[in-house]
Design an enzyme around this catalytic site. Structure first.
Site, mmCIF file in Angstrom:
data_model
loop_
_atom_site.group_PDB
_atom_site.id
_atom_site.type_symbol
_atom_site.label_atom_id
_atom_site.label_comp_id
_atom_site.label_asym_id
_atom_site.label_seq_id
_atom_site.Cartn_x
_atom_site.Cartn_y
_atom_site.Cartn_z
ATOM 1 N N ILE A 222 -19.239 45.264 -8.652
ATOM 2 C CA ILE A 222 -20.004 45.460 -9.887
ATOM 3 C C ILE A 222 -21.464 45.071 -9.727
ATOM 4 O O ILE A 222 -22.242 45.173 -10.670
ATOM 5 C CB ILE A 222 -19.388 44.662 -11.059
ATOM 6 N N ASN A 226 -28.243 38.054 -3.693
ATOM 7 C CA ASN A 226 -29.019 37.718 -2.499
ATOM 8 C C ASN A 226 -28.128 37.421 -1.302
ATOM 9 O O ASN A 226 -28.539 37.582 -0.155
ATOM 10 C CB ASN A 226 -29.915 36.504 -2.780
ATOM 11 N N PHE A 227 -26.892 36.971 -1.571
ATOM 12 C CA PHE A 227 -26.018 36.522 -0.490
ATOM 13 C C PHE A 227 -24.926 37.534 -0.138
ATOM 14 O O PHE A 227 -24.322 37.437 0.925
ATOM 15 C CB PHE A 227 -25.358 35.194 -0.872
ATOM 16 N N GLU A 229 -22.065 40.860 -1.974
ATOM 17 C CA GLU A 229 -21.609 41.678 -3.090
ATOM 18 C C GLU A 229 -20.970 40.822 -4.189
ATOM 19 O O GLU A 229 -20.514 39.709 -3.938
ATOM 20 C CB GLU A 229 -20.589 42.724 -2.617
ATOM 21 N N ASP A 338 -35.299 30.052 -11.909
ATOM 22 C CA ASP A 338 -35.251 31.518 -11.814
ATOM 23 C C ASP A 338 -34.821 32.129 -13.144
ATOM 24 O O ASP A 338 -34.054 33.093 -13.180
ATOM 25 C CB ASP A 338 -34.286 31.929 -10.697
#
Length: 477
Positions: A222, A226-227, A229, A338
């Site tokens: 979905i 950054n790391f 899926e 963030d």
């Protein structure tokens, strides 16, 4: 569309559960029908005549001592005898198997051992080992090896468990499994190595948040982080819908440790406007972070697709949710670093939840000094002092909250659309700020301007923002 994709997935899973329930009901119906047919066959064997005056019993287990019945010729059998006769029709033909024998702890596989922590980063080991002789076993980062970590003389020591000819040992005699090796070292108090003289004292159990990979049923992808899926999924035990963040196996150990930072932060929090952690899967690769599935998708996409149809009161309620979540983080000395619309999630009832804590930090004094450049820093959402000096605080989160407000009331527009990151920095340093969005109430824009005060100390707290947004919302009834 991510929001529609998640909603469709949820409907698919509900349909699958309904089909499973239907199958169970059909099986029960078939079983009852078979019992009915068996009973009917027994009745047909008796024929159409009157019932026999007595029931022929195969043994004398049932009491027939009633003198009154004997005097009447035994023509009225007791209720218990009738029950016994009828129940015999359905008596199982096979006896129950003997109870299962419990498997001794030492014979359980490695991943079921409480002291096995899987892919636990080395940097976190020191936090878990508190007394001399405390130990745990973990998977070596970047290598297919197992490490026995133990606290000794105030320092964590790490021993590679040697493996050869299907035997495990730190040195000396080998054992057929790591649980057998650990059991021997604990019972015998034999030093790990002759040179170290270290002996094991207390096994440190794994975190209550640790799940086995087998506890999950993964669904469709979905998203992407950054790391790695992000997948939808469910817990096998109770079908709870979850979002599963994965970490690519090829990433270096220090990056994998940063991936788990989000879970480390969220373990401590419980708030309706903070996304809820369900667990982590660190027993083997790939590592997963398991969170509640927030089915409305991310706030930025929501604003761009649904924003034009939303009432002002709804937008005010949603930014109020964001302020409530950030007020909670502020009270915990947690710096998000963030905060943006893309990192907030929306439930089906339009409740907003703060998410994506991958850059978050907890600091006792509420200030975090970052290093390592601006490669991953979201420049257009970041306060000047954080960009210039790497100084992050709740006040720098307040600056980002101002950008989030601007995104909300511009219905998902990109801030500083015609400026590069460097041009944005120069623009802000010279006193430039974003303009008031067309649909934004004046009172909300004044809050944005307070968020963007150049000096951190001049920005209000999230507690103050939450109260003010509540007041503004009441005026828009």
């Amino acid at each position: 569309h991510p929001r529609e994709q998640v909603q469709l997935l949820a409907k698919k899973q509900v349909l699958q559960e309904a089909l499973q329930a239907l199958q169970v009901a059909l099986c029960s119906q078939a079983k009852l029908q078979a019992q009915r047919e068996l009973l009917q066959a027994k009745l047909e064997q008796l024929g159409p005549g009157e019932p026999p005056p007595v029931l022929l019993l195969q043994d004398d287990r049932h009491s027939t001592s009633s003198s009154e019945q004997e005097r009447e010729g035994g023509r009225t059998p007791t209720l218990e005898i009738l029950k016994s006769h009828i129940s015999g029709i359905f008596r199982p033909k096979f006896s129950l198997p003997p109870p299962l024998q419990l498997v001794p702890e030492v014979q359980k596989p490695l991943h079921e051992q409480l002291w096995y922590h899987g892919a636990l980063p080395r940097a976190e080991v020191a936090e878990l080992l508190t007394h001399s002789g405390d130990f745990l076993v973990r998977e070596s980062q970047g290598k297919q090896e197992y490490v026995l970590s133990v606290l000794w003389d105030g320092q964590p020591r790490h021993f590679i468990i040697q493996s050869a000819d299907n035997l495990y040992r730190p040195e000396g005699d080998g054992f057929a499994s790591i649980p057998l090796l650990v059991d021997h070292l604990l019972r015998s108090q034999q030093p790990l190595t002759k040179k170290s003289g270290i002996v094991l004292n207390r096994a440190v159990p794994k975190d209550k948040w640790v799940l086995n990979h087998e506890d999950l049923v993964l669904g469709e992808q979905i998203g992407r982080g950054n790391f790695g899926e992000v997948f939808s999924g469910r817990l096998r035990a109770d079908n709870t819908l979850v979002a599963v963040k994965s970490c690519r196996e090829t990433l270096p150990p220090d990056i994998k440790a940063k991936f788990l930072q989000e879970a480390k932060i969220l373990k401590q929090y419980s708030h309706p406007n903070i996304v809820r952690l369900i667990g982590v899967c660190t027993q083997k690769q790939p590592i997963y972070i398991v969170m509640e599935l927030v089915q409305g998708g991310d706030f930025l996409t929501f604003l761009r697709t649904e924003g034009a149809r939303l009432r002002m009161k709804t937008l005010l309620q949603m930014v109020g949710d964001a302020a409530a979540g950030m007020e909670y983080l502020e009270s915990k000395c947690c710096i998000h670093r963030d905060l943006a619309a893309r990192n907030c999630l929306v439930t089906e009832k339009n409740v907003l939840k703060i998410s994506d804590f991958g850059m978050s930090r907890e600091e006792a004094d509420g200030v975090y000094a970052a290093s390592g450049g601006l490669r991953l820093v979201p420049v257009k959402w970041t306060a000047p002092e954080a960009l210039n000096y790497g100084r992050y605080s709740s006040e720098s989160d307040v600056w980002s909250f101002g950008i989030l407000l601007w995104e909300t009331f511009s219905l998902g527009a990109s801030p500083y659309p015609n400026l590069s990151n460097q041009q944005t920095r120069e623009f802000v340093e010279k006193g430039g700020r974003l303009p008031c969005p067309e649909l934004c109430p004046d009172a909300v824009f004044r809050l944005m301007e307070q968020c963007w005060a150049y000096e951190p100390g001049q920005r209000p707290s999230f507690s103050a923002f939450y109260q003010e947004l509540q007041s503004i919302r009441k005026r828009h009834r």
